[in-house]
Design a protein around this motif. Structure first.
Motif, PDB file in Angstrom:
ATOM      1  N   ALA A   7      45.230  38.943  76.327  1.00 37.23           N
ATOM      2  CA  ALA A   7      43.954  38.580  76.938  1.00 37.23           C
ATOM      3  C   ALA A   7      43.538  37.176  76.517  1.00 37.23           C
ATOM      4  O   ALA A   7      43.000  36.406  77.327  1.00 37.23           O
ATOM      5  CB  ALA A   7      42.877  39.589  76.539  1.00 37.23           C
ATOM      6  N   CYS A   8      43.796  36.845  75.261  1.00 39.13           N
ATOM      7  CA  CYS A   8      43.466  35.512  74.748  1.00 39.13           C
ATOM      8  C   CYS A   8      44.285  34.443  75.457  1.00 39.13           C
ATOM      9  O   CYS A   8      43.757  33.399  75.867  1.00 39.13           O
ATOM     10  CB  CYS A   8      43.708  35.467  73.240  1.00 39.13           C
ATOM     11  N   MET A   9      45.576  34.689  75.610  1.00 36.00           N
ATOM     12  CA  MET A   9      46.444  33.731  76.300  1.00 36.00           C
ATOM     13  C   MET A   9      46.042  33.575  77.770  1.00 36.00           C
ATOM     14  O   MET A   9      46.069  32.477  78.326  1.00 36.00           O
ATOM     15  CB  MET A   9      47.906  34.181  76.210  1.00 36.00           C
ATOM     16  N   THR A  10      45.659  34.691  78.386  1.00 35.89           N
ATOM     17  CA  THR A  10      45.231  34.653  79.789  1.00 35.89           C
ATOM     18  C   THR A  10      43.956  33.847  79.945  1.00 35.89           C
ATOM     19  O   THR A  10      43.829  33.030  80.867  1.00 35.89           O
ATOM     20  CB  THR A  10      45.018  36.078  80.321  1.00 35.89           C
ATOM     21  N   GLN A  11      43.010  34.083  79.044  1.00 35.75           N
ATOM     22  CA  GLN A  11      41.758  33.325  79.099  1.00 35.75           C
ATOM     23  C   GLN A  11      42.014  31.835  78.910  1.00 35.75           C
ATOM     24  O   GLN A  11      41.463  31.005  79.646  1.00 35.75           O
ATOM     25  CB  GLN A  11      40.789  33.814  78.025  1.00 35.75           C
ATOM     26  N   MET A  12      42.857  31.489  77.940  1.00 35.10           N
ATOM     27  CA  MET A  12      43.179  30.083  77.703  1.00 35.10           C
ATOM     28  C   MET A  12      43.836  29.459  78.925  1.00 35.10           C
ATOM     29  O   MET A  12      43.530  28.317  79.301  1.00 35.10           O
ATOM     30  CB  MET A  12      44.099  29.965  76.492  1.00 35.10           C
ATOM     31  N   PHE A  13      44.731  30.197  79.581  1.00 33.11           N
ATOM     32  CA  PHE A  13      45.411  29.698  80.772  1.00 33.11           C
ATOM     33  C   PHE A  13      44.410  29.340  81.866  1.00 33.11           C
ATOM     34  O   PHE A  13      44.488  28.258  82.467  1.00 33.11           O
ATOM     35  CB  PHE A  13      46.398  30.749  81.283  1.00 33.11           C
ATOM     36  N   PHE A  14      43.445  30.229  82.127  1.00 32.61           N
ATOM     37  CA  PHE A  14      42.487  29.982  83.204  1.00 32.61           C
ATOM     38  C   PHE A  14      41.455  28.925  82.826  1.00 32.61           C
ATOM     39  O   PHE A  14      40.927  28.235  83.713  1.00 32.61           O
ATOM     40  CB  PHE A  14      41.801  31.291  83.607  1.00 32.61           C
ATOM     41  N   ILE A  39      32.941  28.493  89.673  1.00 33.75           N
ATOM     42  CA  ILE A  39      32.852  29.948  89.523  1.00 33.75           C
ATOM     43  C   ILE A  39      34.014  30.464  88.689  1.00 33.75           C
ATOM     44  O   ILE A  39      33.836  31.302  87.785  1.00 33.75           O
ATOM     45  CB  ILE A  39      32.813  30.630  90.901  1.00 33.75           C
ATOM     46  N   CYS A  40      35.205  29.958  88.965  1.00 33.39           N
ATOM     47  CA  CYS A  40      36.392  30.375  88.193  1.00 33.39           C
ATOM     48  C   CYS A  40      36.258  29.974  86.729  1.00 33.39           C
ATOM     49  O   CYS A  40      36.601  30.758  85.824  1.00 33.39           O
ATOM     50  CB  CYS A  40      37.654  29.750  88.794  1.00 33.39           C
ATOM     51  N   TYR A  41      35.767  28.763  86.486  1.00 39.21           N
ATOM     52  CA  TYR A  41      35.627  28.249  85.126  1.00 39.21           C
ATOM     53  C   TYR A  41      34.665  29.125  84.323  1.00 39.21           C
ATOM     54  O   TYR A  41      34.975  29.578  83.210  1.00 39.21           O
ATOM     55  CB  TYR A  41      35.102  26.808  85.184  1.00 39.21           C
ATOM     56  N   ALA A  42      33.496  29.374  84.890  1.00 37.94           N
ATOM     57  CA  ALA A  42      32.495  30.181  84.187  1.00 37.94           C
ATOM     58  C   ALA A  42      32.969  31.617  83.999  1.00 37.94           C
ATOM     59  O   ALA A  42      32.721  32.234  82.947  1.00 37.94           O
ATOM     60  CB  ALA A  42      31.178  30.157  84.957  1.00 37.94           C
ATOM     61  N   THR A  43      33.662  32.166  84.981  1.00 34.98           N
ATOM     62  CA  THR A  43      34.134  33.546  84.907  1.00 34.98           C
ATOM     63  C   THR A  43      35.226  33.707  83.846  1.00 34.98           C
ATOM     64  O   THR A  43      35.395  34.789  83.277  1.00 34.98           O
ATOM     65  CB  THR A  43      34.660  34.002  86.285  1.00 34.98           C
ATOM     66  N   ALA A  44      35.961  32.646  83.577  1.00 37.59           N
ATOM     67  CA  ALA A  44      36.994  32.698  82.543  1.00 37.59           C
ATOM     68  C   ALA A  44      36.393  32.778  81.144  1.00 37.59           C
ATOM     69  O   ALA A  44      37.061  33.212  80.202  1.00 37.59           O
ATOM     70  CB  ALA A  44      37.899  31.477  82.642  1.00 37.59           C
ATOM     71  N   VAL A  45      35.123  32.372  81.003  1.00 41.13           N
ATOM     72  CA  VAL A  45      34.510  32.272  79.671  1.00 41.13           C
ATOM     73  C   VAL A  45      33.370  33.266  79.450  1.00 41.13           C
ATOM     74  O   VAL A  45      33.350  34.005  78.457  1.00 41.13           O
ATOM     75  CB  VAL A  45      33.988  30.832  79.429  1.00 41.13           C
ATOM     76  N   ILE A  46      32.406  33.305  80.372  1.00 43.72           N
ATOM     77  CA  ILE A  46      31.138  33.991  80.097  1.00 43.72           C
ATOM     78  C   ILE A  46      31.246  35.512  80.043  1.00 43.72           C
ATOM     79  O   ILE A  46      30.630  36.134  79.153  1.00 43.72           O
ATOM     80  CB  ILE A  46      30.069  33.559  81.124  1.00 43.72           C
ATOM     81  N   PRO A  47      31.935  36.200  80.946  1.00 37.62           N
ATOM     82  CA  PRO A  47      31.972  37.672  80.871  1.00 37.62           C
ATOM     83  C   PRO A  47      32.437  38.197  79.514  1.00 37.62           C
ATOM     84  O   PRO A  47      31.858  39.168  78.988  1.00 37.62           O
ATOM     85  CB  PRO A  47      32.957  38.051  81.985  1.00 37.62           C
ATOM     86  N   LYS A  48      33.449  37.575  78.923  1.00 37.85           N
ATOM     87  CA  LYS A  48      33.898  38.000  77.595  1.00 37.85           C
ATOM     88  C   LYS A  48      32.825  37.752  76.549  1.00 37.85           C
ATOM     89  O   LYS A  48      32.633  38.556  75.628  1.00 37.85           O
ATOM     90  CB  LYS A  48      35.185  37.248  77.231  1.00 37.85           C
ATOM     91  N   MET A  49      32.086  36.640  76.685  1.00 39.95           N
ATOM     92  CA  MET A  49      30.974  36.359  75.769  1.00 39.95           C
ATOM     93  C   MET A  49      29.925  37.456  75.848  1.00 39.95           C
ATOM     94  O   MET A  49      29.413  37.931  74.828  1.00 39.95           O
ATOM     95  CB  MET A  49      30.326  35.015  76.105  1.00 39.95           C
ATOM     96  N   LEU A  50      29.585  37.866  77.071  1.00 37.52           N
ATOM     97  CA  LEU A  50      28.557  38.887  77.265  1.00 37.52           C
ATOM     98  C   LEU A  50      28.975  40.219  76.640  1.00 37.52           C
ATOM     99  O   LEU A  50      28.155  40.899  76.003  1.00 37.52           O
ATOM    100  CB  LEU A  50      28.284  39.072  78.763  1.00 37.52           C
ATOM    101  N   LEU A  97      47.142  23.534  87.563  1.00 40.47           N
ATOM    102  CA  LEU A  97      48.169  24.507  87.193  1.00 40.47           C
ATOM    103  C   LEU A  97      49.187  23.891  86.242  1.00 40.47           C
ATOM    104  O   LEU A  97      49.587  24.518  85.245  1.00 40.47           O
ATOM    105  CB  LEU A  97      48.863  25.020  88.453  1.00 40.47           C
ATOM    106  N   LEU A  98      49.624  22.670  86.524  1.00 38.60           N
ATOM    107  CA  LEU A  98      50.585  21.984  85.655  1.00 38.60           C
ATOM    108  C   LEU A  98      49.993  21.765  84.264  1.00 38.60           C
ATOM    109  O   LEU A  98      50.673  22.000  83.249  1.00 38.60           O
ATOM    110  CB  LEU A  98      50.976  20.648  86.279  1.00 38.60           C
TER     111      LEU A  98
END
Length: 310
Positions: free
Chosen positions: A95-102, A69-80, A152-153
């Motif tokens: 926002a880009c750095m945050t998305q890359m982090f997650f 759920i976390c993985y998909a949420t990091a990518v798909i909402p921005k795509m939509l 996280l590491l």
């Protein structure tokens, strides 16, 4: 030349800028996202509420569903959101750095969670009499915590060096998300350290988790082949076949994406590989585990029967 931390927005190329295709893709990926949320939430709900599933194997499956759920949420909402925008699509640097982090956090956690699940199957099949003692509740929490810590590491190691990369003006990212490889391709200079860390971290983290999984399955297969009855072998294999399918889907695409030579790179190939492990795998995981797992299907049936009488 300006530093990326100066506030310049990035331009996301996305999958397409054709209005008709954007509308179609918005519908397709919205359905996929809803399937991911619904499927993984159902898996988590069934495991949480059914006492028959309060075992280490399903405890790990619960956390795998959470990671998906976390993985998909990091990518798909921005795509939509991007599919609804006409013209150029921008994303703020932060926002880009945050998305890359997650993305890194979810990917790193997922591969080690799969290794944990492989080890659980190894203990269950190779040492069934010591299973309850070996896989104690405290030890299970430690394994899950370790998987999140490794994710996280992995994320921190790859995110921090990017903060010092130089970009030229309005940088165009030829991708639908802020994954590191396309982001590095868009940089002007200062990418050597990030590329080096990305390569070594992907190899070290990916190969270590893969080896843990592979060694577990070598012992599992060796133990199963010693079972004389065909029914016993089938029962033993059925308990880990779902996990084996998921591992294959994830590792093949993810490792190739992050370790392939530059000569093999193309926009379409990179986007297809990324969709495989960041979108399709989280969608397929609950389907694979629910369709091939009798305990989950039985537990879901019990819950549905209870709801009918409410």
């Amino acid at each position: 030349m300006e530093n990326q931390t100066s506030g310049t927005d990035f331009l996301l190329l996305g999958l397409t800028r054709d209005p008709l295709l954007q509308s179609l893709l918005f519908t397709v990926f919205l359905i996929i996202y809803l399937v991911i949320l619904l499927g993984n939430t159902i898996i988590m709900m069934v495991i949480r509420t059914d006492l028959h599933l309060h075992s280490p194997m399903y405890f790990f499956l619960f956390h795998l569903a959470l990671v998906d759920i976390c993985y998909a949420t990091a990518v798909i909402p921005k795509m939509l959101v991007n599919f609804l925008v006409k013209g150029s699509v921008t994303i703020a640097v932060n926002a880009c750095m945050t998305q890359m982090f997650f993305i890194f956090l979810s990917a790193g956690c997922e591969v080690f969670m799969l290794s944990v699940m492989a080890y659980d199957r190894y203990v269950a099949i190779c040492n069934p009499l010591k299973y309850q003692e070996a896989m104690s509740k405290h030890f299970c929490y430690e394994l899950v915590g370790s998987a999140w810590a490794m994710g996280l590491l992995y994320s921190v190691l790859n995110t921090i060096p990017v903060l010092n990369i130089q970009f030229c003006g309005h940088t165009e990212i030829k991708h639908f998300s802020c994954e590191l490889p396309p982001l590095l391709s868009a940089a002007c200079s200062g990418t050597f350290l990030s590329k080096l860390i990305l390569l070594f971290s992907a190899v070290i983290f990916g190969s270590s988790s893969f080896l843990l999984t592979l060694i577990s399955y070598i012992y599992i297969i060796a133990s199963v082949l010693k079972i004389r009855s065909a029914e016993g072998r089938h029962k033993a294999f059925s308990t880990c076949s779902s996990h084996f399918i998921v591992v294959g889907l994830l590792y093949i695409t993810a490792l190739f994406q992050y370790t392939k030579p530059k000569s093999f790179s193309s926009i379409i190939l990179d986007q297809m590989l990324s969709m495989q492990y960041s979108i399709l795998t989280p969608m397929l995981n609950p389907i694979i585990y629910s369709l091939k797992n009798k305990d989950v299907k039985t537990a879901l049936g019990r819950i549905l029967k209870k709801l009918q009488f409410v």
